[in-house]
Design a protein around this motif. Structure first.
Motif, PDB file in Angstrom:
ATOM      1  N   GLU A   1       0.834  -1.203   0.000  1.00 36.10           N
ATOM      2  CA  GLU A   1       0.000   0.000   0.000  1.00 36.10           C
ATOM      3  C   GLU A   1       0.867   1.251   0.000  1.00 36.10           C
ATOM      4  O   GLU A   1       0.677   2.151  -0.795  1.00 36.10           O
ATOM      5  CB  GLU A   1      -0.921   0.032   1.218  1.00 36.10           C
ATOM      6  N   ASN A   2       1.842   1.298   0.924  1.00 34.69           N
ATOM      7  CA  ASN A   2       2.702   2.476   0.999  1.00 34.69           C
ATOM      8  C   ASN A   2       3.900   2.206   1.899  1.00 34.69           C
ATOM      9  O   ASN A   2       4.048   1.108   2.447  1.00 34.69           O
ATOM     10  CB  ASN A   2       1.918   3.703   1.488  1.00 34.69           C
ATOM     11  N   GLU A   3       4.726   3.224   2.017  1.00 30.91           N
ATOM     12  CA  GLU A   3       5.884   3.179   2.908  1.00 30.91           C
ATOM     13  C   GLU A   3       5.799   4.368   3.853  1.00 30.91           C
ATOM     14  O   GLU A   3       5.386   5.455   3.441  1.00 30.91           O
ATOM     15  CB  GLU A   3       7.192   3.260   2.117  1.00 30.91           C
ATOM     16  N   VAL A   4       6.180   4.135   5.118  1.00 30.12           N
ATOM     17  CA  VAL A   4       6.159   5.204   6.108  1.00 30.12           C
ATOM     18  C   VAL A   4       7.459   5.175   6.911  1.00 30.12           C
ATOM     19  O   VAL A   4       8.022   4.107   7.141  1.00 30.12           O
ATOM     20  CB  VAL A   4       4.947   5.060   7.066  1.00 30.12           C
ATOM     21  N   PRO A   5       7.950   6.345   7.326  1.00 33.26           N
ATOM     22  CA  PRO A   5       9.139   6.357   8.180  1.00 33.26           C
ATOM     23  C   PRO A   5       8.776   5.875   9.584  1.00 33.26           C
ATOM     24  O   PRO A   5       7.727   6.237  10.121  1.00 33.26           O
ATOM     25  CB  PRO A   5       9.557   7.829   8.189  1.00 33.26           C
ATOM     26  N   TYR A   6       9.622   5.036  10.165  1.00 37.07           N
ATOM     27  CA  TYR A   6       9.393   4.544  11.524  1.00 37.07           C
ATOM     28  C   TYR A   6      10.722   4.084  12.117  1.00 37.07           C
ATOM     29  O   TYR A   6      11.436   3.296  11.497  1.00 37.07           O
ATOM     30  CB  TYR A   6       8.381   3.388  11.503  1.00 37.07           C
ATOM     31  N   ASN A   7      11.049   4.573  13.306  1.00 38.44           N
ATOM     32  CA  ASN A   7      12.295   4.205  14.006  1.00 38.44           C
ATOM     33  C   ASN A   7      13.524   4.333  13.113  1.00 38.44           C
ATOM     34  O   ASN A   7      14.352   3.425  13.026  1.00 38.44           O
ATOM     35  CB  ASN A   7      12.208   2.776  14.563  1.00 38.44           C
ATOM     36  N   ASN A   8      13.646   5.440  12.430  1.00 38.94           N
ATOM     37  CA  ASN A   8      14.785   5.729  11.554  1.00 38.94           C
ATOM     38  C   ASN A   8      14.935   4.741  10.403  1.00 38.94           C
ATOM     39  O   ASN A   8      16.030   4.543   9.887  1.00 38.94           O
ATOM     40  CB  ASN A   8      16.092   5.801  12.361  1.00 38.94           C
ATOM     41  N   LYS A   9      13.851   4.093  10.034  1.00 41.57           N
ATOM     42  CA  LYS A   9      13.841   3.176   8.896  1.00 41.57           C
ATOM     43  C   LYS A   9      12.596   3.459   8.079  1.00 41.57           C
ATOM     44  O   LYS A   9      11.762   4.269   8.449  1.00 41.57           O
ATOM     45  CB  LYS A   9      13.802   1.710   9.368  1.00 41.57           C
ATOM     46  N   ILE A  10      12.480   2.746   6.985  1.00 40.59           N
ATOM     47  CA  ILE A  10      11.273   2.823   6.163  1.00 40.59           C
ATOM     48  C   ILE A  10      10.493   1.529   6.390  1.00 40.59           C
ATOM     49  O   ILE A  10      11.012   0.427   6.206  1.00 40.59           O
ATOM     50  CB  ILE A  10      11.611   2.984   4.664  1.00 40.59           C
ATOM     51  N   THR A  11       9.239   1.675   6.815  1.00 39.55           N
ATOM     52  CA  THR A  11       8.355   0.532   7.017  1.00 39.55           C
ATOM     53  C   THR A  11       7.422   0.424   5.824  1.00 39.55           C
ATOM     54  O   THR A  11       6.793   1.407   5.427  1.00 39.55           O
ATOM     55  CB  THR A  11       7.533   0.707   8.313  1.00 39.55           C
ATOM     56  N   GLN A  12       7.363  -0.756   5.243  1.00 42.42           N
ATOM     57  CA  GLN A  12       6.434  -1.012   4.152  1.00 42.42           C
ATOM     58  C   GLN A  12       5.164  -1.630   4.730  1.00 42.42           C
ATOM     59  O   GLN A  12       5.234  -2.465   5.632  1.00 42.42           O
ATOM     60  CB  GLN A  12       7.048  -1.950   3.113  1.00 42.42           C
ATOM     61  N   ARG A  13       4.022  -1.211   4.195  1.00 41.38           N
ATOM     62  CA  ARG A  13       2.710  -1.684   4.654  1.00 41.38           C
ATOM     63  C   ARG A  13       2.043  -2.467   3.529  1.00 41.38           C
ATOM     64  O   ARG A  13       1.792  -1.923   2.457  1.00 41.38           O
ATOM     65  CB  ARG A  13       1.849  -0.492   5.078  1.00 41.38           C
ATOM     66  N   TYR A  14       1.785  -3.737   3.777  1.00 41.51           N
ATOM     67  CA  TYR A  14       1.177  -4.635   2.806  1.00 41.51           C
ATOM     68  C   TYR A  14      -0.186  -5.109   3.300  1.00 41.51           C
ATOM     69  O   TYR A  14      -0.375  -5.337   4.503  1.00 41.51           O
ATOM     70  CB  TYR A  14       2.049  -5.881   2.593  1.00 41.51           C
ATOM     71  N   TRP A  15      -1.108  -5.310   2.388  1.00 42.10           N
ATOM     72  CA  TRP A  15      -2.431  -5.864   2.699  1.00 42.10           C
ATOM     73  C   TRP A  15      -2.631  -7.185   1.975  1.00 42.10           C
ATOM     74  O   TRP A  15      -2.189  -7.339   0.827  1.00 42.10           O
ATOM     75  CB  TRP A  15      -3.546  -4.908   2.279  1.00 42.10           C
ATOM     76  N   ILE A  16      -3.308  -8.109   2.650  1.00 37.78           N
ATOM     77  CA  ILE A  16      -3.724  -9.364   2.041  1.00 37.78           C
ATOM     78  C   ILE A  16      -5.234  -9.489   2.240  1.00 37.78           C
ATOM     79  O   ILE A  16      -5.722  -9.412   3.368  1.00 37.78           O
ATOM     80  CB  ILE A  16      -3.021 -10.588   2.685  1.00 37.78           C
ATOM     81  N   GLU A  17      -5.951  -9.647   1.137  1.00 41.23           N
ATOM     82  CA  GLU A  17      -7.400  -9.869   1.191  1.00 41.23           C
ATOM     83  C   GLU A  17      -7.640 -11.339   1.519  1.00 41.23           C
ATOM     84  O   GLU A  17      -6.999 -12.218   0.962  1.00 41.23           O
ATOM     85  CB  GLU A  17      -8.052  -9.517  -0.148  1.00 41.23           C
ATOM     86  N   LEU A  18      -8.578 -11.597   2.434  1.00 37.83           N
ATOM     87  CA  LEU A  18      -8.863 -12.992   2.845  1.00 37.83           C
ATOM     88  C   LEU A  18     -10.090 -13.528   2.128  1.00 37.83           C
ATOM     89  O   LEU A  18     -10.972 -12.845   1.755  1.00 37.83           O
ATOM     90  CB  LEU A  18      -9.049 -13.061   4.353  1.00 37.83           C
TER      91      LEU A  18
END
Length: 172
Positions: A155-172
């Motif tokens: 979905e997107n990337e966000v800064p977190y704890n001096n790193k880049i966190t990637q956010r993924y979704w899985i439809e069930l």
């Protein structure tokens, strides 16, 4: 891949403590274990897991969740642990996600993480989730591949704890 998920219990005491020790010995964080490495008493940890399953008794600041061990059928060895969370707050939806997991170092690179995640997605559906969020540091290539094998879409990337966190979704 012959794995199954089971809730932690005293029946697996020696194996759980061995699993815990492998992470401590390798100086690694055991993600998705609800801080197993912080507990010297397995009984206390298991009791906390039970309390964390319900909104009314979950530890302050945590989402309610279910903890599972991924056990290899062939030899009943704990390969990894995986945590399925629900009722995430808005902040948790940015950085935490619905599922956290780890595979012990001696069993990595064998495809177990992808199967663990597949099984956990079935558990997420059982508790009423219709899609799950997974978050990962952008440099965790193996974890990203594991998520994508299970249909994860970035979905997107966000800064977190001096790193880049990637956010993924899985439809069930």
């Amino acid at each position: 891949m012959d794995l199954y998920l089971a809730k932690p219990s005293l029946k697996y005491k020696e194996q759980i403590m061995d699993f815990r020790q492998e992470f401590i010995s390798n100086q690694e964080i055991a993600y998705g274990t609800q801080h197993l490495y912080d507990y010297n008493s397995l009984e206390d940890w298991i009791e906390q897991l039970r309390l964390n399953e319900k909104e009314e008794t979950v530890e302050s600041g945590r989402p309610p969740s279910y903890e599972f061990m991924a056990i290899r059928k062939e030899d009943e060895k704990i390969i990894g642990m995986i945590n399925v969370r629900y009722n995430l707050t808005d902040d948790m939806l940015i950085y935490l996600g619905h599922i956290g997991y780890c595979v012990r170092k001696s069993e990595r690179r064998k495809g177990y993480a992808a199967e663990m995640l597949r099984l956990a997605l079935l558990e997420a559906k059982k508790i009423g989730l219709d899609r799950v969020l997974l978050t990962v540091d952008s440099d965790k290539i193996a974890s990203i591949a594991t998520m994508k094998k299970n249909g994860a879409i970035l979905e997107n990337e966000v800064p977190y704890n001096n790193k880049i966190t990637q956010r993924y979704w899985i439809e069930l």
